[in-house]
Motif scaffolding. Structure first.
Motif, PDB file in Angstrom:
ATOM      1  N   PRO A 136      -8.660  27.043 -21.971  1.00 46.54           N
ATOM      2  CA  PRO A 136      -8.322  26.637 -20.601  1.00 46.54           C
ATOM      3  C   PRO A 136      -7.663  25.260 -20.558  1.00 46.54           C
ATOM      4  O   PRO A 136      -7.778  24.466 -21.499  1.00 46.54           O
ATOM      5  N   THR A 137      -6.991  24.978 -19.452  1.00 51.12           N
ATOM      6  CA  THR A 137      -6.410  23.658 -19.202  1.00 51.12           C
ATOM      7  C   THR A 137      -7.114  23.028 -18.010  1.00 51.12           C
ATOM      8  O   THR A 137      -7.214  23.642 -16.945  1.00 51.12           O
ATOM      9  N   LEU A 138      -7.617  21.805 -18.193  1.00 51.39           N
ATOM     10  CA  LEU A 138      -8.314  21.078 -17.141  1.00 51.39           C
ATOM     11  C   LEU A 138      -7.537  19.811 -16.806  1.00 51.39           C
ATOM     12  O   LEU A 138      -6.828  19.260 -17.659  1.00 51.39           O
ATOM     13  N   LYS A 139      -7.682  19.323 -15.592  1.00 52.21           N
ATOM     14  CA  LYS A 139      -7.114  18.036 -15.206  1.00 52.21           C
ATOM     15  C   LYS A 139      -8.140  16.954 -15.507  1.00 52.21           C
ATOM     16  O   LYS A 139      -9.323  17.107 -15.188  1.00 52.21           O
ATOM     17  N   GLY A 140      -7.678  15.854 -16.136  1.00 52.54           N
ATOM     18  CA  GLY A 140      -8.644  14.850 -16.533  1.00 52.54           C
ATOM     19  C   GLY A 140      -8.097  13.442 -16.579  1.00 52.54           C
ATOM     20  O   GLY A 140      -6.940  13.176 -16.234  1.00 52.54           O
ATOM     21  N   SER A 141      -8.973  12.529 -17.021  1.00 54.45           N
ATOM     22  CA  SER A 141      -8.638  11.110 -17.100  1.00 54.45           C
ATOM     23  C   SER A 141      -9.457  10.479 -18.224  1.00 54.45           C
ATOM     24  O   SER A 141     -10.556  10.950 -18.547  1.00 54.45           O
ATOM     25  N   MET A 142      -8.922   9.407 -18.791  1.00 54.75           N
ATOM     26  CA  MET A 142      -9.668   8.673 -19.811  1.00 54.75           C
ATOM     27  C   MET A 142     -10.696   7.735 -19.186  1.00 54.75           C
ATOM     28  O   MET A 142     -11.549   7.187 -19.887  1.00 54.75           O
ATOM     29  N   GLN A 143     -10.608   7.546 -17.873  1.00 52.74           N
ATOM     30  CA  GLN A 143     -11.552   6.692 -17.162  1.00 52.74           C
ATOM     31  C   GLN A 143     -12.215   7.489 -16.043  1.00 52.74           C
ATOM     32  O   GLN A 143     -11.587   8.339 -15.416  1.00 52.74           O
ATOM     33  N   ARG A 144     -13.460   7.182 -15.790  1.00 58.44           N
ATOM     34  CA  ARG A 144     -14.147   7.826 -14.673  1.00 58.44           C
ATOM     35  C   ARG A 144     -13.539   7.348 -13.359  1.00 58.44           C
ATOM     36  O   ARG A 144     -13.274   6.150 -13.179  1.00 58.44           O
ATOM     37  N   LEU A 177     -13.993  11.764 -22.194  1.00 60.23           N
ATOM     38  CA  LEU A 177     -13.086  11.657 -21.057  1.00 60.23           C
ATOM     39  C   LEU A 177     -13.772  12.277 -19.850  1.00 60.23           C
ATOM     40  O   LEU A 177     -14.918  12.725 -19.942  1.00 60.23           O
ATOM     41  N   TRP A 178     -13.084  12.286 -18.720  1.00 57.13           N
ATOM     42  CA  TRP A 178     -13.643  12.837 -17.485  1.00 57.13           C
ATOM     43  C   TRP A 178     -12.674  13.874 -16.921  1.00 57.13           C
ATOM     44  O   TRP A 178     -11.448  13.745 -17.078  1.00 57.13           O
ATOM     45  N   VAL A 179     -13.218  14.888 -16.243  1.00 59.19           N
ATOM     46  CA  VAL A 179     -12.371  15.932 -15.663  1.00 59.19           C
ATOM     47  C   VAL A 179     -12.653  16.062 -14.172  1.00 59.19           C
ATOM     48  O   VAL A 179     -13.655  15.554 -13.655  1.00 59.19           O
ATOM     49  N   SER A 180     -11.762  16.780 -13.493  1.00 55.41           N
ATOM     50  CA  SER A 180     -11.780  16.798 -12.030  1.00 55.41           C
ATOM     51  C   SER A 180     -12.669  17.871 -11.424  1.00 55.41           C
ATOM     52  O   SER A 180     -13.069  17.754 -10.268  1.00 55.41           O
ATOM     53  N   ASP A 181     -12.987  18.911 -12.186  1.00 53.13           N
ATOM     54  CA  ASP A 181     -13.638  20.069 -11.581  1.00 53.13           C
ATOM     55  C   ASP A 181     -14.866  20.494 -12.382  1.00 53.13           C
ATOM     56  O   ASP A 181     -14.782  20.745 -13.585  1.00 53.13           O
ATOM     57  N   ARG A 182     -15.997  20.588 -11.694  1.00 52.64           N
ATOM     58  CA  ARG A 182     -17.255  20.915 -12.363  1.00 52.64           C
ATOM     59  C   ARG A 182     -17.302  22.367 -12.830  1.00 52.64           C
ATOM     60  O   ARG A 182     -17.870  22.668 -13.883  1.00 52.64           O
ATOM     61  N   VAL A 183     -16.714  23.265 -12.058  1.00 55.56           N
ATOM     62  CA  VAL A 183     -16.692  24.676 -12.451  1.00 55.56           C
ATOM     63  C   VAL A 183     -15.811  24.856 -13.686  1.00 55.56           C
ATOM     64  O   VAL A 183     -16.174  25.564 -14.631  1.00 55.56           O
ATOM     65  N   ASP A 184     -14.646  24.202 -13.682  1.00 53.31           N
ATOM     66  CA  ASP A 184     -13.779  24.262 -14.863  1.00 53.31           C
ATOM     67  C   ASP A 184     -14.499  23.719 -16.093  1.00 53.31           C
ATOM     68  O   ASP A 184     -14.356  24.257 -17.201  1.00 53.31           O
ATOM     69  N   LEU A 185     -15.269  22.650 -15.915  1.00 47.78           N
ATOM     70  CA  LEU A 185     -15.992  22.053 -17.041  1.00 47.78           C
ATOM     71  C   LEU A 185     -17.033  23.017 -17.594  1.00 47.78           C
ATOM     72  O   LEU A 185     -17.191  23.140 -18.817  1.00 47.78           O
ATOM     73  N   PHE A 186     -17.745  23.710 -16.711  1.00 38.19           N
ATOM     74  CA  PHE A 186     -18.741  24.672 -17.185  1.00 38.19           C
ATOM     75  C   PHE A 186     -18.080  25.748 -18.044  1.00 38.19           C
ATOM     76  O   PHE A 186     -18.586  26.108 -19.113  1.00 38.19           O
ATOM     77  N   PHE A 187     -16.932  26.248 -17.595  1.00 39.78           N
ATOM     78  CA  PHE A 187     -16.274  27.301 -18.362  1.00 39.78           C
ATOM     79  C   PHE A 187     -15.606  26.762 -19.625  1.00 39.78           C
ATOM     80  O   PHE A 187     -15.388  27.523 -20.578  1.00 39.78           O
ATOM     81  N   LEU A 188     -15.316  25.467 -19.665  1.00 39.37           N
ATOM     82  CA  LEU A 188     -14.894  24.859 -20.927  1.00 39.37           C
ATOM     83  C   LEU A 188     -16.025  24.976 -21.945  1.00 39.37           C
ATOM     84  O   LEU A 188     -15.790  25.256 -23.125  1.00 39.37           O
ATOM     85  N   HIS A 189     -17.262  24.777 -21.499  1.00 40.83           N
ATOM     86  CA  HIS A 189     -18.421  24.943 -22.380  1.00 40.83           C
ATOM     87  C   HIS A 189     -18.511  26.378 -22.885  1.00 40.83           C
ATOM     88  O   HIS A 189     -18.842  26.616 -24.051  1.00 40.83           O
ATOM     89  N   ILE A 190     -18.239  27.332 -22.023  1.00 40.20           N
ATOM     90  CA  ILE A 190     -18.319  28.738 -22.416  1.00 40.20           C
ATOM     91  C   ILE A 190     -17.226  29.081 -23.423  1.00 40.20           C
ATOM     92  O   ILE A 190     -17.473  29.778 -24.416  1.00 40.20           O
ATOM     93  N   GLN A 191     -16.011  28.573 -23.201  1.00 42.32           N
ATOM     94  CA  GLN A 191     -14.892  28.895 -24.089  1.00 42.32           C
ATOM     95  C   GLN A 191     -14.972  28.136 -25.410  1.00 42.32           C
ATOM     96  O   GLN A 191     -14.520  28.623 -26.439  1.00 42.32           O
ATOM     97  N   GLY A 192     -15.507  26.917 -25.384  1.00 40.70           N
ATOM     98  CA  GLY A 192     -15.693  26.160 -26.616  1.00 40.70           C
ATOM     99  C   GLY A 192     -14.555  25.235 -26.991  1.00 40.70           C
ATOM    100  O   GLY A 192     -14.699  24.410 -27.901  1.00 40.70           O
ATOM    101  N   SER A 193     -13.418  25.344 -26.321  1.00 47.61           N
ATOM    102  CA  SER A 193     -12.297  24.440 -26.583  1.00 47.61           C
ATOM    103  C   SER A 193     -11.341  24.508 -25.407  1.00 47.61           C
ATOM    104  O   SER A 193     -11.398  25.440 -24.594  1.00 47.61           O
ATOM    105  N   GLY A 194     -10.462  23.518 -25.307  1.00 47.37           N
ATOM    106  CA  GLY A 194      -9.517  23.531 -24.202  1.00 47.37           C
ATOM    107  C   GLY A 194      -8.548  22.370 -24.262  1.00 47.37           C
ATOM    108  O   GLY A 194      -8.590  21.532 -25.173  1.00 47.37           O
ATOM    109  N   ARG A 195      -7.672  22.337 -23.266  1.00 51.20           N
ATOM    110  CA  ARG A 195      -6.687  21.272 -23.125  1.00 51.20           C
ATOM    111  C   ARG A 195      -7.017  20.464 -21.879  1.00 51.20           C
ATOM    112  O   ARG A 195      -7.440  21.030 -20.871  1.00 51.20           O
TER     113      ARG A 195
END
Length: 405
Positions: free
Chosen positions: A148-156, A220-238
């Motif tokens: 998956p691809t998530l939107k993120g930042s190096m700073q909170r 790093l930090w990402v914008s969406d909690r649901v996307d983050l959960f599914f990043l855990h399920i997939q095991g890798s991402g962008r």
């Protein structure tokens, strides 16, 4: 002063060694008390079959991607001792033999042969094994995963408040096989607290109680909690940063807690029917019921810690995954890096990104990854890549099929 310091340090070291010994001894006693006696014989996950039982070996993809996946397997095998054993059911082959076999197959597909000609070549030059499957008769459940691809930042920030964590410094992995050969390959993951080992923090501890907030292990930090959960399920991402930079995160380790399916939870609670269950349906439910996110997500205590990598998804054998060609299996029973052939179904998707139908296909794949929910001879996870089609296929794929090595 120097001799006194050494004496004191020696006493401290002796105390630490004895403390750890008592901890490990206690763990082993608990394991011995709770674990059933291993069976005298364990059924093999693979059985050798005869040529008249072979599939037709028709492949639905270009062989260029297959060659790329084979090259990754050969890279892995080249890093092993040539005598490293690989088990195909009751038969054992060395890494050297595996490498020669895979190279021979790569040379075969470069000849531009038809599926029938390839099948005849396999009949005369290769051994073929079939998975016994979930039922002992070869039925394998195929699911999919993607990058998956998530939107993120190096700073909170207010727009990116959810951390992606690296491995915490206080996470300990203990190999029980070092203390008793009966537990070879078994590990306990936890924390060292007051001279004992306790389970590592759960998802609720980490995400809701913020147990890692001050430990400095955020990548790093990402914008969406649901996307983050599914990043855990997939095991890798962008992760796409604000300036357009793309970072790749990959599985590093986990908290040792059991995986529990939130999909099954929602089915059992009557929130989503079994027939309509998919990753996309779970996402929609979570977005429509934000007040349930914590409760539902915390049902799965397992938590994934990541690391930054230079390229995309990397499998359990340490090589980049090839979309459509890499699969995840239970590597405790199936040979790592081995060439395999699968038969199952894939979605046919319309221009509006909806699934129109499911089509049976066959494909050569490489066994290059594993997953927390992929256990036993009746489970395979197919890596689809990072495209829109990959997300659709991975989110909906849950079909029976057959598996050959």
């Amino acid at each position: 002063m120097r001799s006194k310091y050494i004496e004191t340090a020696g006493l401290a070291l002796t105390f630490a060694v004895h403390t750890w010994y008592r901890v490990f001894l206690g763990l082993l006693l608990v394991c011995a008390a709770c674990s059933p006696k291993p069976p005298d014989t364990i059924p093999h996950a693979l059985v050798k079959i005869q040529p008249d039982q072979f599939p037709d070996f028709t492949d639905d993809m270009s062989y260029a991607s297959l060659e790329a996946a084979i090259d990754q397997t050969l890279d892995y095998l080249s890093r092993l001792d040539s005598s490293t054993p690989f088990c195909f059911g009751p038969d054992v082959f060395t890494a050297s033999h595996m490498s020669k076999s895979v190279r021979a197959f790569r040379d075969l597909i470069k000849q531009g042969l038809s599926a029938d000609e390839i099948r005849k070549a396999i009949e005369t030059s290769f051994l073929v094994y079939k998975s016994v499957g979930r039922d002992g008769h070869g039925s394998v459940l195929f699911t999919g995963y993607y990058e998956p691809t998530l939107k993120g930042s190096m700073q909170r920030s207010q727009g990116c408040p959810y951390p992606v964590y690296g491995k915490p410094d206080d996470l300990i992995s203990i190999s029980l096989g070092l203390f008793d050969p009966r537990y070879a390959g078994e590990h306990i993951i936890g924390r060292y607290v007051d001279q004992t080992i306790v389970p590592y923090y759960s998802r609720e501890d980490i995400d809701c109680k913020k147990r890692l907030r001050e430990k400095g292990c955020e990548l790093l930090w990402v914008s969406d909690r649901v996307d983050l959960f599914f990043l855990h399920i997939q095991g890798s991402g962008r992760v796409l940063l604000e300036d357009g930079t793309v970072l790749f995160v990959n599985y590093h380790c986990n908290n040792g807690r059991p995986y529990r399916s939130i999909g099954k939870l929602l089915i059992d609670e009557g929130r989503i029917s079994r027939e309509e269950m998919s990753m996309q349906r779970i996402r929609a439910y979570m977005r429509d019921h934000p007040d349930e996110i914590e409760r539902v997500f915390n049902h799965d205590e397992k938590y994934i810690f990541f690391r930054l990598v230079d390229n995309g998804s990397t499998g359990a054998i340490g090589v980049p995954l090839t979309p459509g060609r890499s699969v995840a299996s239970d590597l405790s029973i199936f040979p790592k890096a081995a060439l395999a052939f699968v038969q199952t179904k894939k979605p046919l998707v319309g221009e509006d990104d909806t699934i129109q139908s499911w089509e049976t296909f066959g494909r050569f794949v490489l066994n290059q990854d594993t997953g927390g929910a992929i256990r036993g001879p009746g489970r395979i996870d197919l890596f689809w890549g990072s495209s829109q089609y990959a997300e659709i296929a991975a989110g909906h794929m849950k079909h029976q099929g057959t598996l050959y090595f």
